[in-house]
Design an enzyme around this catalytic site. Structure first.
Site, PDB file in Angstrom:
ATOM      1  N   ASP A  63       0.838  -1.196   0.000  1.00  0.00           N
ATOM      2  CA  ASP A  63       0.000   0.000   0.000  1.00  0.00           C
ATOM      3  C   ASP A  63       0.876   1.249   0.000  1.00  0.00           C
ATOM      4  O   ASP A  63       1.968   1.255   0.582  1.00  0.00           O
ATOM      5  CB  ASP A  63      -0.868   0.049   1.252  1.00  0.00           C
ATOM      6  CG  ASP A  63      -1.900  -1.070   1.323  1.00  0.00           C
ATOM      7  OD1 ASP A  63      -1.773  -2.046   0.572  1.00  0.00           O
ATOM      8  OD2 ASP A  63      -2.815  -0.961   2.150  1.00  0.00           O
ATOM      9  N   GLY A 106       1.774  -2.118  -5.513  1.00  0.00           N
ATOM     10  CA  GLY A 106       1.212  -3.450  -5.662  1.00  0.00           C
ATOM     11  C   GLY A 106       0.021  -3.720  -4.786  1.00  0.00           C
ATOM     12  O   GLY A 106      -0.308  -4.894  -4.540  1.00  0.00           O
ATOM     13  N   ASP A 107      -0.669  -2.693  -4.322  1.00  0.00           N
ATOM     14  CA  ASP A 107      -1.912  -2.844  -3.567  1.00  0.00           C
ATOM     15  C   ASP A 107      -2.642  -1.511  -3.644  1.00  0.00           C
ATOM     16  O   ASP A 107      -2.527  -0.800  -4.646  1.00  0.00           O
ATOM     17  CB  ASP A 107      -1.633  -3.274  -2.123  1.00  0.00           C
ATOM     18  CG  ASP A 107      -2.785  -4.079  -1.521  1.00  0.00           C
ATOM     19  OD1 ASP A 107      -3.936  -3.625  -1.626  1.00  0.00           O
ATOM     20  OD2 ASP A 107      -2.544  -5.156  -0.951  1.00  0.00           O
ATOM     21  N   ASP A 108      -3.380  -1.123  -2.601  1.00  0.00           N
ATOM     22  CA  ASP A 108      -4.108   0.142  -2.636  1.00  0.00           C
ATOM     23  C   ASP A 108      -3.145   1.338  -2.649  1.00  0.00           C
ATOM     24  O   ASP A 108      -2.143   1.339  -1.937  1.00  0.00           O
ATOM     25  CB  ASP A 108      -5.005   0.264  -1.401  1.00  0.00           C
ATOM     26  CG  ASP A 108      -6.118  -0.778  -1.387  1.00  0.00           C
ATOM     27  OD1 ASP A 108      -6.602  -1.138  -2.473  1.00  0.00           O
ATOM     28  OD2 ASP A 108      -6.487  -1.232  -0.292  1.00  0.00           O
TER      29      ASP A 108
END
Length: 480
Positions: A251, A271-273
């Protein structure tokens, strides 16, 4: 016989030639100057010659990491140099009101270290603080009280690369220097389930106030990148955050049980939010009881290929309220903006305002999901039902969006008081049921494209509170 005017003509001709020659020489001089300028510029870009930017004096006392034995060769461990510098700054700050630590150009390999109050950490141009990959040099910490365990695994968690607790007046800034978490080894071990503890954050401040992070690049965090926890008066401005799409759980910025947070003018590709607003996990977050409130996220660009540009939850058990998300551009992402929760969380998500959101090449634009699952242990209370209400969208635009809206309340946790005003989102291909809803109560205003679901009322007709049938368009398109 020569005409009497001939000498005058010759003088005019000589003057004209001299003038042209002067212009010619001026052109030569101009191009020579331009050539020298371009040569210097190319030399600077290539690194063969660089004019160092002056480092501003932001505190009464200024130190350099090299004063404490730091060596920026990318091989020497500089943990002790950072620790000695912070200890000296702590002493100086008590006497003078603050001190600054300059990190000059170079690669400064280090294990995790703590900052202190009334401190500015300044990363000069081409300076990189690089995290060691040696796990035994990363300290273990107790679980966060509102989580009850490590977020990935039960038990303690690894500390963050740059850490601070019970601090005030902390600044991390610079001439776009870099803090690099060197996370590839952590990501691979997490995918293979070879870790014994939850990975460390890149930057974490806990129970602190007056925090500013600006004008730096943050790369390759092992886990969440910036995690202010139970802090207040936090500003994150002009920051670039980068991790590859295959870097799990990286995140960008996760304000957690914080008050008065401003996130603006940032570029995030992770690679996420991109941003995830949180406030604790199930019974642990309910017991801790610290909401995340007064959060402003504006003027940011987010690329989240495996997750969402801006998320709220799913850890929201302490409550989340008064969140403004405005002037945000989200591209090449799995989801645009998302709210996620589940029975057992308790808490509430309310008074959330989305304004002027633009999405390009996004799989699902607006997502609300109230049966997300994911619990810390078997001791959560399934009757602790969260409240999701008073969610407002004003000016939602986009192109190449597969499903503009998927708003799925549940029988246990409906979504109430949702409003959408002025929405124009171009879909990737013409199909039915691109606006998907269930257990939703709300209203639309202005021009809405594509056509909203029947759950949302208009000025001329009331909405229909119902359970929607799942459509074939949603099969295999997980929005969790």
């Amino acid at each position: 016989m020569r005409p009497a005017f001939r000498p005058q003509q010759e003088q005019i001709m000589i003057a004209a030639v001299s003038k042209r020659r002067g212009f010619f020489l001026l052109w030569i001089a101009f191009f020579l100057c331009l050539f020298v300028y371009q040569s210097n510029y190319i030399a600077q870009v290539s690194g063969s010659k660089r004019i160092a930017r002056a480092v501003p004096r932001l505190r009464p006392v200024v130190f350099n990491l090299t004063d404490f034995g730091g060596i920026g060769d990318g091989r020497t461990i500089n943990t002790r140099a950072f620790e000695r510098a912070v200890a000296e700054i702590s002493s100086a700050a008590a006497k003078s009101g603050g001190a600054q630590l300059n990190v000059p150009a170079g690669v400064w390999l280090t294990a995790p270290f703590n900052l202190t109050s009334h401190m500015t950490l300044f990363l000069e141009e081409d300076a990189t603080i690089l995290a060691t990959q040696s796990e035994d040099l990363w300290p273990l910490m107790q679980p966060l009280p509102s989580y009850g365990r490590g977020r990935e695994l039960p038990g303690p968690r690894y500390g963050s690369l740059i850490h601070g607790q019970h601090l005030e007046d902390i600044v991390i800034t610079g001439h776009n220097g870099t803090i690099d978490g060197n996370g590839r080894k952590w990501w691979e071990k997490a995918k293979l389930k070879q870790l014994k503890h939850t990975r460390g954050r890149l930057i974490q401040f806990m129970w602190s106030r007056g925090i500013e992070i600006s004008d730096v690049t943050l790369r390759n965090s092992p886990f969440w990148t910036v995690h202010p926890y139970d802090c207040e008066n936090v500003t994150i401005r002009g920051v670039t955050i980068i991790a590859p799409p295959d870097a799990p759980n990286t995140d960008g910025i996760d304000p957690d049980s914080c008050r008065n947070v401003l996130i603006e003018n940032c570029y995030i590709s992770v690679g996420d939010d991109g941003v995830a607003v949180k406030s604790g996990w199930d019974q642990y977050g309910i017991d801790y009881g610290k909401p995340c409130a007064n959060i402003t996220i504006r003027n940011i660009q987010v690329n989240a290929p495996v997750s969402a540009g801006v998320s709220i939850g799913s850890e929201m058990s302490g409550g989340i309220t008064n969140v403004t998300v405005e002037n945000v551009y989200i591209w090449n992402s799995k989801r645009g903006v998302r709210i996620k929760t589940t029975p057992g969380r308790g808490g509430y998500v309310t008074q959330v305002f989305y304004r002027n959101i633009t999405m390009e090449t996004v799989r699902v634009g607006i997502v609300i999901k109230t049966d997300y699952g994911d619990h810390p242990d078997e001791f959560y209370d399934p009757t602790a039902l969260p409240v999701v209400e008073k969610i407002f969208f004003d000016g939602i635009y986009g192109s190449e969006v597969r499903i503009p809206a998927r708003i799925y309340g549940s029988k246990e946790v409906p979504v109430r008081g949702l409003e959408i005003r002025d929405m124009n989102v171009g879909v990737t291909r013409k199909k039915k049921h691109v606006f998907q809803c269930s257990f939703l109560q709300g209203q639309v205003f202005g021009t809405i494209f594509p056509k909203p679901c029947e759950d949302l009322g208009t000025s001329s007709r009331p909405g229909v509170f119902r359970e929607a049938k799942m459509t074939s368009e949603s099969d295999g398109d997980d929005d969790a």
